[in-house]
Design a protein around this motif. Structure first.
Motif, PDB file in Angstrom:
ATOM      1  N   GLY A 283       0.618  -0.982  -0.207  1.00 51.29           N
ATOM      2  CA  GLY A 283      -0.189  -0.117   0.261  1.00 51.29           C
ATOM      3  C   GLY A 283       1.199   1.483  -0.070  1.00 51.29           C
ATOM      4  N   ALA A 284      -0.083   2.972  -0.276  1.00 50.81           N
ATOM      5  CA  ALA A 284       0.850   4.062  -0.095  1.00 50.81           C
ATOM      6  C   ALA A 284       0.249   4.904   0.204  1.00 50.81           C
ATOM      7  CB  ALA A 284       0.918   3.916  -1.899  1.00 50.81           C
ATOM      8  N   GLY A 285       0.161   4.017   1.414  1.00 48.42           N
ATOM      9  CA  GLY A 285      -0.794   4.546   2.957  1.00 48.42           C
ATOM     10  C   GLY A 285       0.577   5.380   3.624  1.00 48.42           C
ATOM     11  N   PRO A 286       0.212   6.279   3.990  1.00 48.72           N
ATOM     12  CA  PRO A 286       1.899   6.771   5.004  1.00 48.72           C
ATOM     13  C   PRO A 286       2.244   5.488   6.586  1.00 48.72           C
ATOM     14  CG  PRO A 286      -0.618   7.715   6.004  1.00 48.72           C
ATOM     15  CD  PRO A 286      -1.220   6.947   5.093  1.00 48.72           C
ATOM     16  N   ARG A 287       3.391   6.704   6.799  1.00 49.57           N
ATOM     17  CA  ARG A 287       3.871   5.080   7.426  1.00 49.57           C
ATOM     18  C   ARG A 287       4.685   5.526   8.325  1.00 49.57           C
ATOM     19  NH1 ARG A 287       2.810   2.237   2.630  1.00 49.57           N
ATOM     20  NH2 ARG A 287       4.327   0.683   2.268  1.00 49.57           N
ATOM     21  N   LEU A 288       4.354   4.554   9.575  1.00 48.90           N
ATOM     22  CA  LEU A 288       3.974   5.171  11.066  1.00 48.90           C
ATOM     23  C   LEU A 288       5.292   6.312  11.422  1.00 48.90           C
ATOM     24  CD1 LEU A 288       5.473   1.759  12.866  1.00 48.90           C
ATOM     25  CD2 LEU A 288       3.330   2.861  12.696  1.00 48.90           C
ATOM     26  N   ALA A 289       6.165   6.574  10.926  1.00 52.09           N
ATOM     27  CA  ALA A 289       7.108   8.307  11.045  1.00 52.09           C
ATOM     28  C   ALA A 289       5.997   8.830  10.305  1.00 52.09           C
ATOM     29  CB  ALA A 289       8.420   7.700  10.058  1.00 52.09           C
ATOM     30  N   ASP A 290       5.321   9.229   9.221  1.00 57.01           N
ATOM     31  CA  ASP A 290       4.930  10.074   9.032  1.00 57.01           C
ATOM     32  C   ASP A 290       3.628  10.111   9.853  1.00 57.01           C
ATOM     33  OD1 ASP A 290       6.033  10.378   6.292  1.00 57.01           O
ATOM     34  OD2 ASP A 290       5.302   8.282   5.156  1.00 57.01           O
ATOM     35  N   LEU A 291       2.943   9.473  10.439  1.00 57.64           N
ATOM     36  CA  LEU A 291       1.615   9.380  11.573  1.00 57.64           C
ATOM     37  C   LEU A 291       1.678   9.829  12.874  1.00 57.64           C
ATOM     38  CD1 LEU A 291      -0.531   6.067  10.475  1.00 57.64           C
ATOM     39  CD2 LEU A 291      -0.868   8.457  10.157  1.00 57.64           C
ATOM     40  N   LEU A 292       3.450   9.549  13.126  1.00 59.74           N
ATOM     41  CA  LEU A 292       4.014  10.271  14.324  1.00 59.74           C
ATOM     42  C   LEU A 292       4.270  12.048  13.701  1.00 59.74           C
ATOM     43  CD1 LEU A 292       4.756  10.600  16.903  1.00 59.74           C
ATOM     44  CD2 LEU A 292       7.286   9.487  16.031  1.00 59.74           C
ATOM     45  N   ALA A 293       4.435  12.304  12.980  1.00 57.39           N
ATOM     46  CA  ALA A 293       5.230  13.642  12.493  1.00 57.39           C
ATOM     47  C   ALA A 293       3.857  14.204  11.977  1.00 57.39           C
ATOM     48  CB  ALA A 293       6.308  13.970  10.987  1.00 57.39           C
ATOM     49  N   GLU A 294       2.843  13.837  12.143  1.00 56.53           N
ATOM     50  CA  GLU A 294       1.776  14.361  11.891  1.00 56.53           C
ATOM     51  C   GLU A 294       1.026  14.866  13.327  1.00 56.53           C
ATOM     52  OE1 GLU A 294      -0.851  11.758   9.261  1.00 56.53           O
ATOM     53  OE2 GLU A 294       0.363  12.543   7.914  1.00 56.53           O
ATOM     54  N   LEU A 295       1.033  13.782  14.290  1.00 53.85           N
ATOM     55  CA  LEU A 295       0.640  13.675  15.507  1.00 53.85           C
ATOM     56  C   LEU A 295       1.316  14.344  16.376  1.00 53.85           C
ATOM     57  CD1 LEU A 295      -0.942  13.407  18.116  1.00 53.85           C
ATOM     58  CD2 LEU A 295       0.332  11.302  18.130  1.00 53.85           C
ATOM     59  N   ARG A 296       2.737  14.637  15.927  1.00 55.55           N
ATOM     60  CA  ARG A 296       3.834  15.169  16.709  1.00 55.55           C
ATOM     61  C   ARG A 296       3.375  17.328  16.026  1.00 55.55           C
ATOM     62  NH1 ARG A 296       8.570  13.306  15.906  1.00 55.55           N
ATOM     63  NH2 ARG A 296       9.140  13.923  14.161  1.00 55.55           N
ATOM     64  N   ALA A 297       2.676  17.221  15.153  1.00 52.32           N
ATOM     65  CA  ALA A 297       2.658  18.951  14.590  1.00 52.32           C
ATOM     66  C   ALA A 297       1.272  19.552  14.903  1.00 52.32           C
ATOM     67  CB  ALA A 297       2.878  19.134  12.491  1.00 52.32           C
ATOM     68  N   ASP A 298       0.489  18.417  15.473  1.00 50.70           N
ATOM     69  CA  ASP A 298      -1.327  18.604  15.586  1.00 50.70           C
ATOM     70  C   ASP A 298      -0.849  19.009  17.151  1.00 50.70           C
ATOM     71  OD1 ASP A 298      -2.096  17.979  13.568  1.00 50.70           O
ATOM     72  OD2 ASP A 298      -2.600  16.163  13.413  1.00 50.70           O
ATOM     73  N   VAL A 299      -0.049  18.432  17.715  1.00 53.87           N
ATOM     74  CA  VAL A 299      -0.011  19.094  19.434  1.00 53.87           C
ATOM     75  C   VAL A 299       0.452  19.908  19.458  1.00 53.87           C
ATOM     76  CG1 VAL A 299       1.010  17.749  21.502  1.00 53.87           C
ATOM     77  CG2 VAL A 299      -0.099  16.377  20.275  1.00 53.87           C
ATOM     78  N   ARG A 300       1.717  20.176  18.354  1.00 57.71           N
ATOM     79  CA  ARG A 300       1.787  21.639  18.557  1.00 57.71           C
ATOM     80  C   ARG A 300       1.038  22.906  18.127  1.00 57.71           C
ATOM     81  NH1 ARG A 300       7.193  18.622  16.674  1.00 57.71           N
ATOM     82  NH2 ARG A 300       6.569  19.312  14.423  1.00 57.71           N
ATOM     83  N   ARG A 301       0.485  22.862  17.400  1.00 56.08           N
ATOM     84  CA  ARG A 301      -0.583  23.503  16.503  1.00 56.08           C
ATOM     85  C   ARG A 301      -1.779  23.564  18.124  1.00 56.08           C
ATOM     86  NH1 ARG A 301      -1.746  20.232  13.522  1.00 56.08           N
ATOM     87  NH2 ARG A 301      -0.174  21.265  11.617  1.00 56.08           N
ATOM     88  N   LEU A 302      -1.825  22.748  18.517  1.00 58.11           N
ATOM     89  CA  LEU A 302      -2.747  23.052  19.731  1.00 58.11           C
ATOM     90  C   LEU A 302      -1.715  23.526  20.942  1.00 58.11           C
ATOM     91  CD1 LEU A 302      -5.714  22.233  21.018  1.00 58.11           C
ATOM     92  CD2 LEU A 302      -4.609  20.165  21.888  1.00 58.11           C
ATOM     93  N   ARG A 303      -0.658  23.606  20.938  1.00 56.25           N
ATOM     94  CA  ARG A 303       0.276  24.354  22.775  1.00 56.25           C
ATOM     95  C   ARG A 303       0.246  25.607  21.831  1.00 56.25           C
ATOM     96  NH1 ARG A 303       6.082  22.814  21.622  1.00 56.25           N
ATOM     97  NH2 ARG A 303       5.853  24.193  19.836  1.00 56.25           N
ATOM     98  N   ASP A 304       0.428  26.108  20.500  1.00 57.18           N
ATOM     99  CA  ASP A 304       0.783  26.833  20.196  1.00 57.18           C
ATOM    100  C   ASP A 304      -1.115  28.276  20.118  1.00 57.18           C
ATOM    101  OD1 ASP A 304       2.876  26.383  20.394  1.00 57.18           O
ATOM    102  OD2 ASP A 304       3.519  26.357  17.663  1.00 57.18           O
TER     103      ASP A 304
END
Length: 838
Positions: A779-800
């Motif tokens: 499959g061409a779906g996002p890999r675990l590193a991509d999903l973690l990067a998205e989660l980090r970005a969302d948490v940072r966005r909420l923090r900011d």
């Protein structure tokens, strides 16, 4: 600057009719009179201004008292008043009567009410109240020109708190109007962070042992610290960070304290190294001439020589056949340490972590807690790197950082008169449920999540029950007696009665409440929960003092809702209000950092504490399950991963490459030695648990990923430089290592034949080797590193966003002439591009 419109939020209640809440008959009679003669303005005024003999709760209507404050203020005396009546079904008839009367008589309560809106909540639950108030304010209010005033002192406390949360979210400048039958109505700014000696983020990050983040924030000017506070932060960061590169027993205990606090799947990476360092510490004290670990390493029959293998050699050496020197070494305190139950449990914890990424089980954490407690120094003697952190010389706001974090929950409650039906006080019901195996798992899940107590395990609780000296204190004492008789820990204490002047030494002021809490709430506390029962004037005082006490300790204060939609006490949730004043921001900062170092279980706990963090917490849990290859939890893995896997191989060894990629992509993996070491160990753990067959697992270690395992086994915190390739093992070095291991490059160059020089390069190459051997997830779906990067970005966005909203609300309040919300001192977490959220 005067507001264009003053929105007055009022929780409707029996006090609006001048009758006590249980007096439904009295309320019904008064409402009937109003309904029968709606055109009788004189009667309407008499009843709603509380001027009939049947009305006994006060001589001034709550709304009349609140509006008198606005009319006496030059800033608001001439502004239009929009009255919002917050109500539920139980008091809807009272709200309808007020609405009808005000529309007919706009000056009923003094001055003129220009508009009135009745907000009907489906229940007392904060979500229902806040949703309704939010809709009303979004429809009518302009945060740029208007201001909100929340009436505190009448109506349902739960309704007021839910409405207040919506007001804060709206961005309107706001303050309270405090009223009561025995106090003069007045403006009040609710500011629990005023006067704090330290930014609230500092104690929380210290408690979670994120000293490296604290130092980084201070270095970049995102935290305001005094010189003395900065010295402590730097000393603790050095002490903690050096444990990985120059380990000794004392430094490793600091890492063990972090493991105990965080309870992450990676928390056991260093416990076996601690066992060895503690052995050397004891041996230096008892003078045993024989190094049992070195002796056992030389007699071990496997390579690399793990701690478990050495302990087995020592344990299986028969007493009758052993060398006298060995027998003497085993009998010494250092030898008895190696044979102890705690060492066995620590070794098992290390194995589970380093080979399965499994968080510590409760028995392991209990054992670690008991062990560390033996090494906790008294607060007055505690130091960090030679810098005092408690006692008379402690920097303001930085108390003792004990090895064992508190895990007890203190429930605070001011009680009123007993229920007419004889039912126990809410605080009694909660404490009793906390000890009941059949009920405790569902009690206050946000608190349980924050403390990291798994289902089935008890949360230690204590109760501080307060009563007014001339009123309810005897009832408080009786409630505490009942709890103690049932085996619980409970304390009763008297506080001043309502109406005592604030300048009276006996008054229940915030300083008095803070002193009371300091006498009872000790260092074993992990969280404080306030049950907002009793006189509202005292509740607000206790809430502010409790938030300050919690902030300085680096723990959260939870404000409990009283009932759910179906009137259940034990299943009620928590209010958002206390977290609005910096706790949310601090928790988000800690969670963001946890994600940066792949402590996914820790991040899930932190995020699960927040009302808005539940979806993010669930994503962290799903990533953690996928990273450790917990196939029994496959249905909980990230949805994009589940969509791609069709066979067992797809989600096990075909995902080894992307699991290693997660560790390779950690932000500081090449800049911070501790993060780099943890990434190497984590990559190995992710790999091993992806393979069931032992022969294939061994082949992977020795062939496919050989450089990775060779490097792992030579790290200062793993196997003491034992070899993985079958050559003669190097003995454990009982002396402290030199600072050279700060730089992992020579070791990586050596073991990769010069092909790699950084941790990220090593891990990326190993991920490629795994894909070459085992293939990749389809499959061409996002890999675990991509999903973690998205989660980090969302948490940072909420923090900011959280920080931006705090700053914007403080700015708007300042423009309005009063501090409606405090800022956070010098705390500037995140990049703020605008002073107003979009």
């Amino acid at each position: 600057m005067s507001p264009r419109v003053s929105f007055v939020l009022h929780a409707v209640g029996h006090a609006d009719l001048g009758v006590p809440p249980p007096d439904s008959a009295g309320a019904t009679d008064l409402l009937r009179l109003l309904d029968e003669r709606p055109d009788d303005d004189d009667q309407t005024r008499r009843i709603l201004r509380l001027r009939t003999p049947a009305q006994t709760t006060g001589d001034t209507a709550p709304l009349a008292a609140a509006l008198a404050v606005l009319h006496a203020d030059p800033d608001t005396a001439g502004t239009a008043v929009h009255l919002i009546l917050a109500t539920t079904a139980r008091v809807a008839a009272i709200a309808a009567a007020i609405d009808r009367a005000v529309r007919r008589l706009p000056d009923l309560y003094g001055g003129t009410i220009a508009a009135v809106t009745v907000m009907h909540g489906d229940s007392l639950d904060e979500t229902d109240i806040a949703t309704g108030v939010t809709h009303t304010l979004d429809t009518h209010a302009d945060p740029g020109t208007d201001r909100a005033y929340v009436v505190w002192g009448s109506g349902s406390t739960q309704t007021v708190l839910g409405a207040l949360d919506a007001v804060i979210t709206s961005g309107l400048p706001w303050s309270l109007i405090r009223i009561g039958p025995t106090v003069a109505p007045r403006h009040a700014v609710y500011d629990p962070t005023a006067g704090l000696p330290v930014d609230p983020v500092v104690p929380l990050l210290r408690r979670w042992r994120y000293h490296d983040l604290l130092r980084a924030l201070a270095d970049t000017g995102q935290l305001s610290l005094t010189v003395e506070q900065r010295r402590v932060v730097d000393a603790e960061a050095d002490h903690f960070g050096q444990a990985y590169v120059v380990p000794n027993a004392d430094r490793m205990r600091a890492v063990m304290a972090a493991a105990l606090m965080r309870g992450d799947g990676s928390s056991g990476f260093t416990v076996r190294a601690y066992v060895a360092q503690r052995y050397h510490e004891l041996r230096a004290a008892d003078g045993s001439p024989l190094d049992l670990l070195t002796w056992a390493e030389q007699h071990a029959k496997r390579s690399p020589v793990t701690l478990g293998a050495m302990l087995r050699v020592i344990r299986e050496q028969r007493a009758g056949h052993a060398d006298p020197a060995v027998r003497a070494a085993k009998a010494a305190p250092s030898g008895r340490w190696l044979a102890s139950q705690i060492v066995h449990q620590l070794n098992e914890m290390g194995k589970a972590s380093a080979h399965e990424l499994k968080p510590p089980d409760p028995p392991m954490l209990d054992a670690l807690r008991r062990h560390l407690r033996q090494h906790d120094r008294s607060p007055a003697a505690a130091t960090a790197g030679g810098v005092p952190t408690a006692g008379d010389n402690a920097p303001a706001g930085l108390g003792s950082l004990t090895l064992v974090p508190g895990d007890t929950v203190w429930y605070l409650s001011v009680v009123g008169n007993p229920s007419r039906d004889g039912s126990p006080y809410i605080v009694e019901q909660i404490v009793q449920a906390a000890a009941d195996p059949d009920r405790r798992d569902d009690l206050d899940p946000a608190v349980r999540t924050y403390l990291g107590v798994p289902a089935g395990q008890p949360v230690p609780v204590k109760a501080l029950i307060l009563g007014t000296a001339a009123g309810t204190y005897p009832h408080a004492r009786q409630a505490a007696d009942r709890l103690r008789a049932a085996g619980h820990t409970a304390v009763a204490a008297p506080i001043a009665d309502l109406g005592v002047a604030a300048d009276d030494p006996a008054a229940f002021t915030e300083p008095a409440a803070a002193e009371l809490l300091s006498q009872h709430v000790g260092p074993d506390t992990g969280a404080i929960v306030l049950i907002p029962t009793g006189p509202k004037e005292h509740v607000l005082t206790l809430l502010a003092a409790g938030q300050q006490a919690a902030a300085v300790r680096g723990i959260p204060l939870f404000l409990r809702q009283l009932v759910t939609r179906d009137r259940s006490v034990l299943d009620a949730g928590t209010h958002r209000l206390p977290l609005r004043f910096g706790t949310d921001l601090a928790i988000l900062a800690a969670a963001s950092h946890a994600l940066d170092v792949a402590e996914l279980d820790t991040a899930a706990r932190l995020l699960g504490t927040l009302a808005t963090g539940q979806p993010l917490s669930a994503r962290a849990v799903s990533l953690s399950d996928a990273l450790r290859c917990a196939t029994q939890q496959l249905r909980c893995w990230p949805v994009p991963v589940q969509a791609d896997v069709t066979t067992t191989e797809d989600c096990t060894f075909r995902m080894i490459g992307e699991r290693i990629d997660v560790w390779a992509a950690l932000p500081d993996v090449d800049r911070d030695a501790a993060t780099g070491m943890r990434a190497i160990i984590g990559a190995c753990a992710s790999t091993e648990h992806s393979i069931d067959a032992n022969r294939l697992k061994e082949a992977t270690r020795r062939q496919v990923l050989r450089p990775l395992y060779e490097i792992r086994n030579r790290l200062p915190i793993t196997h003491g430089h034992g070899r993985a390739d079958g050559d003669t093992p190097e003995p454990l070095n009982p002396e402290p290592l030199a600072p050279e291991p700060l730089n992992l490059e020579p070791l990586i160059l050596e073991r990769t034949g010069g092909a790699q020089r950084t941790v990220s390069g090593l891990l990326t190459a190993m991920a490629a080797a795994a894909r070459s051997t085992f293939g990749d997830r389809p499959g061409a779906g996002p890999r675990l590193a991509d999903l973690l990067a998205e989660l980090r970005a969302d948490v940072r966005r909420l923090r900011d966003t959280e920080h931006t909203e705090l700053a914007w609300r403080a700015e708007r309040a300042g423009q309005a002439g009063r501090p409606g919300l405090p800022g956070l001192g010098g705390n500037r977490l995140g990049t703020i591009v605008d002073t107003r959220p979009e």
